[in-house]
Write a protein that holds these residues in place. Structure first.
Motif, PDB file in Angstrom:
ATOM      1  N   LEU A   1     -20.626  -0.664 -45.210  1.00 44.97           N
ATOM      2  CA  LEU A   1     -22.049  -0.803 -45.516  1.00 44.97           C
ATOM      3  C   LEU A   1     -22.304  -1.918 -46.519  1.00 44.97           C
ATOM      4  N   ASN A   2     -21.392  -2.112 -47.466  1.00 40.85           N
ATOM      5  CA  ASN A   2     -21.584  -3.127 -48.496  1.00 40.85           C
ATOM      6  C   ASN A   2     -21.499  -4.554 -47.956  1.00 40.85           C
ATOM      7  N   ARG A   3     -21.045  -4.721 -46.730  1.00 39.81           N
ATOM      8  CA  ARG A   3     -21.020  -6.047 -46.099  1.00 39.81           C
ATOM      9  C   ARG A   3     -22.326  -6.328 -45.352  1.00 39.81           C
ATOM     10  N   ARG A   4     -23.277  -5.419 -45.435  1.00 45.87           N
ATOM     11  CA  ARG A   4     -24.524  -5.558 -44.700  1.00 45.87           C
ATOM     12  C   ARG A   4     -25.737  -5.543 -45.625  1.00 45.87           C
TER      13      ARG A   4
ATOM     14  N   GLU B   1     -34.712 -15.745 -35.714  1.00 43.39           N
ATOM     15  CA  GLU B   1     -33.707 -16.546 -36.418  1.00 43.39           C
ATOM     16  C   GLU B   1     -32.349 -15.856 -36.519  1.00 43.39           C
ATOM     17  N   TYR B   2     -32.343 -14.519 -36.618  1.00 41.97           N
ATOM     18  CA  TYR B   2     -31.099 -13.798 -36.893  1.00 41.97           C
ATOM     19  C   TYR B   2     -30.644 -12.863 -35.777  1.00 41.97           C
ATOM     20  N   LEU B   3     -31.217 -12.967 -34.597  1.00 41.74           N
ATOM     21  CA  LEU B   3     -30.944 -12.031 -33.519  1.00 41.74           C
ATOM     22  C   LEU B   3     -29.449 -11.802 -33.291  1.00 41.74           C
ATOM     23  N   GLU B   4     -28.668 -12.848 -33.298  1.00 42.94           N
ATOM     24  CA  GLU B   4     -27.229 -12.715 -33.012  1.00 42.94           C
ATOM     25  C   GLU B   4     -26.479 -11.962 -34.113  1.00 42.94           C
TER      26      GLU B   4
ATOM     27  N   LYS C   1     -27.738  -5.873 -36.314  1.00 39.52           N
ATOM     28  CA  LYS C   1     -27.232  -4.622 -35.753  1.00 39.52           C
ATOM     29  C   LYS C   1     -28.284  -3.563 -36.037  1.00 39.52           C
ATOM     30  N   VAL C   2     -28.469  -2.667 -35.100  1.00 41.29           N
ATOM     31  CA  VAL C   2     -29.445  -1.602 -35.249  1.00 41.29           C
ATOM     32  C   VAL C   2     -28.697  -0.281 -35.335  1.00 41.29           C
TER      33      VAL C   2
END
Length: 153
Positions: free
Chosen positions: A83-86, A123-126, A129-130
């Protein structure tokens, strides 16, 4: 929803994950491992000679004893680091207001950032994550913790 006073840093460096903020502030070693892979019941202040100070947000709703009950093939330490990488965003004003009114936050000031969703996603679609659940909330609801794994995103 960010720590009060964060806007200048967000404007300059972008909305950073905990790990990216630790990179920017050049925090390594045991302190970094503790921040990234252990439960943070309270915010952790960090400082840097060039970038000043920042507050790493708490993880009060994810105590390891509750979190472990809902993890599938993942340890609490691995989940915290994952989680901390997001960076996380609320998708609705209703959910944001619920968080702003949660017990640990209701008497504190916050910077609330509002994004143009269409432009942001374009801009960030790629990189987006959902997750169908609040991955950072591990308190028992109706007697159980919702199951989660890396594949939940």
């Amino acid at each position: 929803m960010a720590e009060s006073g964060s806007w200048a840093s967000v404007r300059e460096h972008g909305l950073l994950s905990t790990s990216a903020l630790l990179d920017l502030f050049e925090i390594d070693g045991p302190k970094r491992r503790e921040i990234e892979s252990q439960w943070r019941p309270e915010g952790v202040p960090i400082s840097h000679p060039t970038h000043g100070t920042a507050m790493i947000r708490d993880q009060w709703p994810m105590p390891p004893e509750h979190l472990a009950k809902g993890l599938d093939g993942v340890s609490p330490q691995q989940w915290y680091k994952f989680l901390n990488r997001r960076t996380f965003l609320w998708l609705s004003e209703q959910r944001l207001k619920r968080m702003l009114n949660a017990a640990p936050y209701r008497n504190a000031a916050h910077d609330v950032l509002t994004l143009d969703t269409r432009a942001f996603i374009g801009e960030y679609l790629e990189r987006i994550k959902v997750c169908p659940i609040n991955s950072g909330f591990a308190m028992p609801m109706f007697g159980k913790v919702t199951s989660r794994s890396f594949e939940t995103f």
